[in-house]
Design a protein around this motif. Structure first.
Motif, PDB file in Angstrom:
ATOM      1  N   UNK A 623       0.580  -1.067  -0.075  1.00  0.00           N
ATOM      2  CA  UNK A 623      -0.271   0.302  -0.200  1.00  0.00           C
ATOM      3  C   UNK A 623       0.777   1.068   0.330  1.00  0.00           C
ATOM      4  N   UNK A 624       0.970   1.915  -1.507  1.00  0.00           N
ATOM      5  CA  UNK A 624       1.788   3.750  -1.510  1.00  0.00           C
ATOM      6  C   UNK A 624       1.704   4.461  -0.335  1.00  0.00           C
ATOM      7  N   UNK A 625       0.441   4.457   0.346  1.00  0.00           N
ATOM      8  CA  UNK A 625      -0.009   5.234   1.522  1.00  0.00           C
ATOM      9  C   UNK A 625       0.408   4.981   2.458  1.00  0.00           C
ATOM     10  N   UNK A 626       0.139   3.956   3.045  1.00  0.00           N
ATOM     11  CA  UNK A 626       0.689   3.176   4.370  1.00  0.00           C
ATOM     12  C   UNK A 626       2.291   3.878   4.354  1.00  0.00           C
ATOM     13  N   UNK A 627       2.993   3.386   2.871  1.00  0.00           N
ATOM     14  CA  UNK A 627       4.632   3.756   3.205  1.00  0.00           C
ATOM     15  C   UNK A 627       4.898   4.902   2.439  1.00  0.00           C
ATOM     16  N   UNK A 628       3.675   5.916   2.586  1.00  0.00           N
ATOM     17  CA  UNK A 628       4.532   7.494   2.406  1.00  0.00           C
ATOM     18  C   UNK A 628       4.640   7.779   4.104  1.00  0.00           C
ATOM     19  N   UNK A 629       3.188   7.409   4.010  1.00  0.00           N
ATOM     20  CA  UNK A 629       3.110   8.279   5.606  1.00  0.00           C
ATOM     21  C   UNK A 629       4.468   7.107   6.533  1.00  0.00           C
ATOM     22  N   UNK A 630       4.952   6.319   6.532  1.00  0.00           N
ATOM     23  CA  UNK A 630       6.271   5.398   6.783  1.00  0.00           C
ATOM     24  C   UNK A 630       6.901   6.017   6.554  1.00  0.00           C
ATOM     25  N   UNK A 631       6.999   6.647   5.733  1.00  0.00           N
ATOM     26  CA  UNK A 631       8.436   7.570   4.930  1.00  0.00           C
ATOM     27  C   UNK A 631       8.645   8.825   5.394  1.00  0.00           C
ATOM     28  N   UNK A 632       7.589   9.729   6.281  1.00  0.00           N
ATOM     29  CA  UNK A 632       7.545  10.675   6.456  1.00  0.00           C
ATOM     30  C   UNK A 632       7.517  10.726   7.617  1.00  0.00           C
ATOM     31  N   UNK A 633       7.281  10.167   8.647  1.00  0.00           N
ATOM     32  CA  UNK A 633       8.059   9.636   9.975  1.00  0.00           C
ATOM     33  C   UNK A 633       8.724   9.250   9.138  1.00  0.00           C
ATOM     34  N   UNK A 634       9.472   8.356   9.249  1.00  0.00           N
ATOM     35  CA  UNK A 634      11.120   8.123   9.326  1.00  0.00           C
ATOM     36  C   UNK A 634      11.768   9.526   8.795  1.00  0.00           C
ATOM     37  N   UNK A 635      11.660   9.807   8.068  1.00  0.00           N
ATOM     38  CA  UNK A 635      12.490  10.683   7.357  1.00  0.00           C
ATOM     39  C   UNK A 635      12.330  12.184   7.627  1.00  0.00           C
TER      40      UNK A 635
END
Length: 707
Positions: A623-635
């Protein structure tokens, strides 16, 4: 002159030399800059510990006692370690200086009561504080200590004595001489604090003056939270107010073409040429676009959808509506490879329909180019697919009514604006991205665009299976690749040439290509990277697309736009060097056919905790949106496509889009109410807000980059 505009060199304790350091390293030039340089963390200094209860695994603490004696140990030529033996009556600990020991011996007296603050460690079976802070205990009011702020500084600053403690002292000096700061939010917003605080319950927002003082010197965690909430809300609120003001302005200024007809071209395509039934999400988005195009206002819509979700088909059907109404359409892509991919896809969809589709990129030259320019001007070309070449002055349309911008982040604001000038009215605009953008970031980055989301994949698509393999197991990975190729599939192997100028990475790719040729002597390989000539790159790509080669060894140039349904394996070497968004984009190159596809992330055994989280997320979800949310939190909210930017173009001072989503939404809702009530920004009721917005627009915030 406002005191906050005062040059920082006039603040006691700064002067010309420190001013230069603060300016060069932190961009602090005025009193206001220092006031808005907020702490990144706080340590509780309201509690006094005894030496007896200290261990080496607790965070920063403070103890009160006196120095018994000093000891000096030689550490090579002109270097020494100074140790003060310190007691509070419950035990003895050591205070150690590797630098500044001479200062400590001269200034700290034996027998005087000191408040010592630092991080306890254990050395030689004794509690030890390295480079602690010491204050005369008789001059410290412990009841007012509260939370101590910590400020980010650079190595260069620390070497010249401008560490966190020094910044804190300067900030304290500033706050002590600061007159009460004027309010920037009207009472009706201040009094609604209770509605705006899911994190902190408060009857109203703190005043700006109280928040600015409290955020630097909070007495307790609750006060700190309230101060941060007030300042975060204000920062995000004025950004949202500006975005919505701009969007409202544009809507009133520019009438859009009214496309009232859904006619023969659209209906013929829908009934005879549609390759597969539309998903519910595609139907919903087409309805939203149709409504915009018939509304009489210019459409500005962002279409988000994961790789393979069918955005291009939605864009094409929207372009057909423009054609039905007598207008031309254009799709602009960031690379020649992607433009040609779009051309092939669109022509494949339209088959033998009587529509003329043309390509305009840097490699379209001579007579062929002249024919395209003539066809655009006389209206015989219905759809133009192109790159930056489309915005050249020589390119003129008869009636341009609809523009699709693919992967908008690759185009600058000025470049996109050139397209609008090619039409009597600004054309309707559909911006597409396959990089899923978290909602809070989309509201801020693309705040003036309406957002549509395609959140389901076409039926029959199998999710890509993602696995993590350590580089010590390459032999078994090669066996798996052989099996897939023998079953008729093709394979991507990606090397991490993140910067096209990185010579060492390029050497890794070249050497790796030779290793792979030896590992797979029975198969044919292609090689692609960004420093190849476009013609050579295109030839290599075509060999892979046609099936002449079975393995494509590449860099991230294949991240966008390569569509080979027969490719079922994506191997990403040194996956730890890629961001989540980039890994997800690369994975999207496979899984485009009916067969099960695989993505293999190869890393060394030793990984940081953050990298492990990234790899785990990739293996857990498609799920690209879950990945984008995680990316935003990590980076953090840098450029999610991999290039770090400072604070997403407008350098947020205290808010964090990754973690303050609720506050972003509240700020936007409040800003929207104000724009709805006062679209022309003239009402006396909101004069305070419009004046503040004008002040902020004079600052160094790059407002144009926000949308």
């Amino acid at each position: 002159m406002d005191i906050l505009d005062q040059d920082i060199k006039f603040l006691p304790g700064v002067g010309p030399n420190r001013k230069k350091m603060l300016s060069n390293e932190l961009g602090i030039n005025s009193y206001g800059d220092l006031l808005e340089y907020y702490p990144y963390k706080y340590v509780d200094r309201s509690k006094i510990y005894t030496i007896h209860e200290l261990t080496g695994d607790i965070p920063f603490v403070q103890v009160v006692g006196h120095i018994l004696s000093f000891e000096t140990f030689a550490m090579g030529p002109r270097k020494e370690r100074v140790v003060a033996h310190f007691t509070d009556g419950t035990g003895i600990c050591d205070l150690t200086w590797f630098n500044g020991g001479k200062y400590a011996k001269q200034n700290y007296k034996i027998g005087v009561q000191y408040l010592v603050f630092g991080k306890p460690t254990v050395f030689n079976n004794r509690i030890n504080f390295t480079h602690p802070d010491l204050d005369d205990a008789s001059k410290v009011d412990l009841s007012t200590m509260g939370l101590q702020p910590y400020y980010n500084t650079t190595e260069k600053m620390k070497k010249s004595g401008l560490n966190s403690r020094a910044i804190e002292r300067l900030t304290k000096t500033l706050i002590e001489k600061l007159p009460p700061q004027p309010e920037t939010l009207p009472p009706f917003i201040l009094n609604s604090g209770d509605d705006f605080s899911p994190v902190v319950r408060c009857q109203r927002f703190m005043s700006r003056d109280e928040a600015l003082r409290t955020v630097h010197y909070p007495q307790n965690a609750k006060d700190l939270e309230r101060a941060r909430l007030r300042l975060k809300f204000e920062e995000l609120f004025f950004i949202q107010l500006n975005i919505l003001r701009y969007a409202s302005d544009q809507r009133r200024k520019f009438r859009g073409y009214v496309f009232s007809t859904v006619g023969e071209v659209f209906n013929t395509f829908y009934s005879q040429y549609l390759p597969f039934p539309l998903t519910g999400a595609q139907k919903r988005v087409i309805k939203e676009i149709r409504k915009d195009m018939g509304s009489g206002r210019q459409m500005n819509r962002l279409l988000q959808g994961d790789v393979g979700s069918g955005k291009t088909l939605v864009a094409l059907m929207s372009m057909l509506i423009a054609i039905d109404n007598g207008y031309q359409a254009c799709i602009m892509a960031p690379t020649e490879i992607l433009a040609e991919q779009h051309l092939q896809t669109i022509m494949g969809f339209l088959k033998d329909m009587n529509l003329r589709v043309a390509l305009l990129t840097g490699i379209v030259k001579g007579k062929r180019r002249e024919e395209v320019l003539e066809g655009l001007l006389d209206g015989t070309i219905h759809i133009l697919v192109g790159t930056h070449a489309v915005i050249e002055d020589t390119v003129q349309f008869a009636r341009l009514g609809f523009v699709v911008v693919d992967e908008q982040h690759r185009f600058g604001v000025a470049q996109r604006a050139k397209l609008w000038s090619k039409s009597a009215n600004p054309p309707h605009v559909l911006v597409m991205t396959a990089t899923p953008i978290p909602r809070t970031l989309a509201m801020t980055l693309y705040g003036d665009l309406d957002v549509s989301v395609i959140d389901e994949l076409p039926p029959g698509r199998k999710p890509v299976k993602t696995t993590h393999v350590f580089d010590s197991r390459m032999t078994s990975l090669y066996d798996g690749i052989r099996n897939q190729i023998r079953e008729g599939r093709q394979v991507y192997i990606v090397f991490p040439l993140i910067e096209e100028s990185a010579k060492s990475d390029l050497k890794n790719l070249e050497d790796g290509f030779e290793v792979l040729k030896e590992a797979f002597p029975e198969f044919r390989l292609s090689k692609v990277h960004g420093r190849m000539k476009p013609k050579d790159k295109e030839e290599e790509m075509q060999r892979f697309v046609s099936g002449e080669t079975q393995i494509l060894v590449a860099t991230t140039v294949i991240e966008v736009g390569v569509n080979v349904p027969n490719a079922s394996v994506m191997v990403i070497l040194e996956a730890q060097r890629f961001g989540l968004a980039q890994l997800h984009q690369l994975r999207g190159r496979v899984g485009r056919g009916a067969d099960q596809s695989y993505c293999v992330l190869v890393t060394p055994l030793k990984l940081s905790e953050e990298t492990r989280k990234r790899i785990d997320i990739m293996c857990d979800t498609n799920d690209g949106f879950r990945i984008a949310e995680a990316d935003l939190k990590l980076r953090g909210p840098g450029d999610l496509e991999g290039t770090q930017q400072s604070g997403v173009a407008f350098d947020l001072k205290i808010a964090d889009i990754a973690r303050d989503g609720q506050i972003v939404q509240m700020a936007r809702d409040e800003a929207q109410k104000i724009i709805d009530e006062d679209p022309e920004c003239k009402s006396d009721k909101f004069a305070m807000l419009w004046n503040r917005l004008r002040q902020l627009r004079k600052t160094n915030i790059n407002w144009a980059a926000i949308s």
